[in-house]
Design an enzyme around this catalytic site. Structure first.
Site, PDB file in Angstrom:
ATOM      1  N   SER A  39      95.087 134.046  41.451  1.00  0.00           N
ATOM      2  CA  SER A  39      96.233 134.270  42.340  1.00  0.00           C
ATOM      3  C   SER A  39      96.287 133.158  43.378  1.00  0.00           C
ATOM      4  CB  SER A  39      96.061 135.618  43.048  1.00  0.00           C
ATOM      5  OG  SER A  39      96.974 135.755  44.111  1.00  0.00           O
ATOM      6  N   TYR A  56      91.981 142.352  47.904  1.00  0.00           N
ATOM      7  CA  TYR A  56      92.618 141.625  46.788  1.00  0.00           C
ATOM      8  C   TYR A  56      92.238 140.144  46.861  1.00  0.00           C
ATOM      9  CZ  TYR A  56      96.426 139.949  43.731  1.00  0.00           C
ATOM     10  OH  TYR A  56      97.154 139.356  42.725  1.00  0.00           O
TER      11      TYR A  56
HETATM   12  P1  NAP Z   1     101.907 144.926  37.088  1.00  0.00           P
HETATM   13  O1  NAP Z   1     103.343 144.666  36.843  1.00  0.00           O
HETATM   14  O2  NAP Z   1     101.510 146.007  38.035  1.00  0.00           O
HETATM   15  O3  NAP Z   1     101.220 145.186  35.655  1.00  0.00           O
HETATM   16  C1  NAP Z   1      99.873 145.602  35.578  1.00  0.00           C
HETATM   17  C2  NAP Z   1      99.518 145.868  34.137  1.00  0.00           C
HETATM   18  O4  NAP Z   1      98.118 146.218  34.072  1.00  0.00           O
HETATM   19  C3  NAP Z   1     100.283 147.054  33.539  1.00  0.00           C
HETATM   20  O5  NAP Z   1     100.486 146.793  32.164  1.00  0.00           O
HETATM   21  C4  NAP Z   1      99.295 148.217  33.713  1.00  0.00           C
HETATM   22  O6  NAP Z   1      99.582 149.253  32.793  1.00  0.00           O
HETATM   23  C5  NAP Z   1      97.970 147.490  33.428  1.00  0.00           C
HETATM   24  N1  NAP Z   1      96.770 148.141  33.980  1.00  0.00           N
HETATM   25  C6  NAP Z   1      96.609 148.598  35.247  1.00  0.00           C
HETATM   26  N2  NAP Z   1      95.380 149.148  35.364  1.00  0.00           N
HETATM   27  C7  NAP Z   1      94.778 149.021  34.147  1.00  0.00           C
HETATM   28  C8  NAP Z   1      93.511 149.409  33.631  1.00  0.00           C
HETATM   29  N3  NAP Z   1      92.616 150.036  34.394  1.00  0.00           N
HETATM   30  N4  NAP Z   1      93.231 149.135  32.329  1.00  0.00           N
HETATM   31  C9  NAP Z   1      94.134 148.500  31.536  1.00  0.00           C
HETATM   32  N5  NAP Z   1      95.339 148.107  31.976  1.00  0.00           N
HETATM   33  C10 NAP Z   1      95.657 148.370  33.274  1.00  0.00           C
HETATM   34  O7  NAP Z   1     101.144 143.621  37.613  1.00  0.00           O
HETATM   35  P2  NAP Z   1     101.507 142.044  37.495  1.00  0.00           P
HETATM   36  O8  NAP Z   1     102.193 141.641  38.729  1.00  0.00           O
HETATM   37  O9  NAP Z   1     102.085 141.741  36.176  1.00  0.00           O
HETATM   38  O10 NAP Z   1     100.035 141.432  37.611  1.00  0.00           O
HETATM   39  C11 NAP Z   1      99.283 141.007  36.506  1.00  0.00           C
HETATM   40  C12 NAP Z   1      98.133 140.149  37.027  1.00  0.00           C
HETATM   41  O11 NAP Z   1      98.660 139.019  37.707  1.00  0.00           O
HETATM   42  C13 NAP Z   1      97.211 140.844  38.018  1.00  0.00           C
HETATM   43  O12 NAP Z   1      95.890 140.429  37.819  1.00  0.00           O
HETATM   44  C14 NAP Z   1      97.719 140.357  39.366  1.00  0.00           C
HETATM   45  O13 NAP Z   1      96.734 140.404  40.358  1.00  0.00           O
HETATM   46  C15 NAP Z   1      98.075 138.939  39.000  1.00  0.00           C
HETATM   47  N6  NAP Z   1      99.015 138.284  39.912  1.00  0.00           N
HETATM   48  C16 NAP Z   1     100.284 138.761  40.059  1.00  0.00           C
HETATM   49  C17 NAP Z   1     101.169 138.089  40.912  1.00  0.00           C
HETATM   50  C18 NAP Z   1     102.587 138.500  41.079  1.00  0.00           C
HETATM   51  O14 NAP Z   1     103.321 137.846  41.848  1.00  0.00           O
HETATM   52  N7  NAP Z   1     103.065 139.550  40.415  1.00  0.00           N
HETATM   53  C19 NAP Z   1     100.734 136.955  41.606  1.00  0.00           C
HETATM   54  C20 NAP Z   1      99.421 136.514  41.443  1.00  0.00           C
HETATM   55  C21 NAP Z   1      98.577 137.181  40.576  1.00  0.00           C
HETATM   56  P3  NAP Z   1      99.012 150.769  33.000  1.00  0.00           P
HETATM   57  O15 NAP Z   1      99.335 151.165  34.395  1.00  0.00           O
HETATM   58  O16 NAP Z   1      99.684 151.580  31.948  1.00  0.00           O
HETATM   59  O17 NAP Z   1      97.538 150.682  32.746  1.00  0.00           O
END
Ligand code: NAP
Length: 255
Positions: free
Chosen positions: A146, A159
């Site tokens: 991130s 985080y």
């Molecule tokens: P998101 O939309 O909340 O999606 C999270 C995904 O992870 C969902 O498919 C969720 O499905 C799954 N998940 C959650 N807990 C889980 C578990 N215990 N076991 C297996 N699957 C699990 O998040 P996102 O924004 O796409 O983020 C994805 C990654 O990118 C994360 O590591 C986040 O920190 C990183 N990131 C995001 C951003 C951003 O701007 N969005 C920026 C920097 C980094 P279920 O709830 O059904 O399990």
């Protein structure tokens, strides 16, 4: 000819947390580059919808619902894929969570839950796939870090700590496993509109601040993460190890 370096034809990629958001976008991107995709998340119904979405686009996709914070479930998932589908060539450790609270009041149970998902789960999945990859002397692991790997922001210190750990673990995994033919690298996304940060993009004040603060003056589009993922998953990056590529519109380069 040199474009062949980026081809993922014949490869299989397991992407954790891929029922929506960044994980699903990367699944589609790696699938379009030729990889067979194995989707993962806890809830099966959205995962089944994601699988159908990929198949509609001509991508070979399967799904394994499991909680990646459970090491036994991760081992079982990896063994089932390796036995019944075929070798996992690419692992994307993407599943992650966010929680915002004043640091002095941050619930300790939530701190532990966040670390279990954002750090421990990547260790479990990395270890489980590496045991197979080492024998084949080949494999690509991509850890989703991130902007918070490098910078802090009020109310999200756990985080920030978890994403710092993810980059450190990327360097560690590369150090341990590069001699066995693996590449382990990370991607550090800036700000992308997903469920994880809905509190931010639904707040016009935050959005205005972010657009002003980002040299490119906008949020990222999910598709803009795909190029870095294909690069790190493919032969194009075969001498790249332990690195984190930042995709953030320039925010981390600028005060
Ligand atoms: P998101 O939309 O909340 O999606 C999270 C995904 O992870 C969902 O498919 C969720 O499905 C799954 N998940 C959650 N807990 C889980 C578990 N215990 N076991 C297996 N699957 C699990 O998040 P996102 O924004 O796409 O983020 C994805 C990654 O990118 C994360 O590591 C986040 O920190 C990183 N990131 C995001 C951003 C951003 O701007 N969005 C920026 C920097 C980094 P279920 O709830 O059904 O399990």
């Amino acid at each position: 000819m040199s474009l062949e370096l980026f081809s993922l034809t014949g490869k299989r990629a397991l992407i954790t947390g891929s029922s929506r958001g960044i994980g699903l976008a990367l699944a589609r991107g790696l699938g379009e580059a030729g990889a067979s995709i194995v989707l993962n998340a806890r809830n099966d119904a959205p995962l089944a919808a994601a699988e159908e979405h990929l198949r509609d686009q001509g991508i070979v996709a399967t799904r394994h619902a499991c909680d990646v914070t459970d090491p036994d479930a991760v081992d079982l998932m990896v063994d089932l894929i390796e036995t019944h589908e075929g070798p996992i060539d690419i692992l994307v450790n993407n599943a992650g969570m966010q929680h915002r609270a004043p640091l002095e009041d941050f619930p300790r149970a939530t701190f532990n839950e966040l670390m279990r998902l954002n750090v421990n789960a990547a260790f479990y999945a990395g270890q489980a796939v590496a045991r197979h990859m080492i024998g084949r002397r080949a494999g690509k692991i991509i850890n989703i870090c991130s902007l918070m790997t490098f910078l802090a922001r009020k109310s999200i210190t756990p985080y920030t700590a978890s994403k710092g750990a993810m980059a450190a673990m990327t360097r560690g995994m590369a150090t341990d496993w590069a001699p066995s033919g693996l590449n382990v690298n990370g991607i550090a996304p800036g700000y992308f509109k997903t469920e994880l940060n809905e509190a931010l993009w639904s707040d016009p004040k935050f959005s205005a601040w972010l657009e002003e603060r980002t040299p490119m003056r906008r949020w990222g589009e999910l598709d803009e993460l795909i190029g870095a993922a294909i690069y790190l998953a493919s032969d194009a990056s075969r001498f790249v190890n332990g690195q984190v590529i930042t995709v953030d519109g320039g925010i981390s380069a600028s005060v």
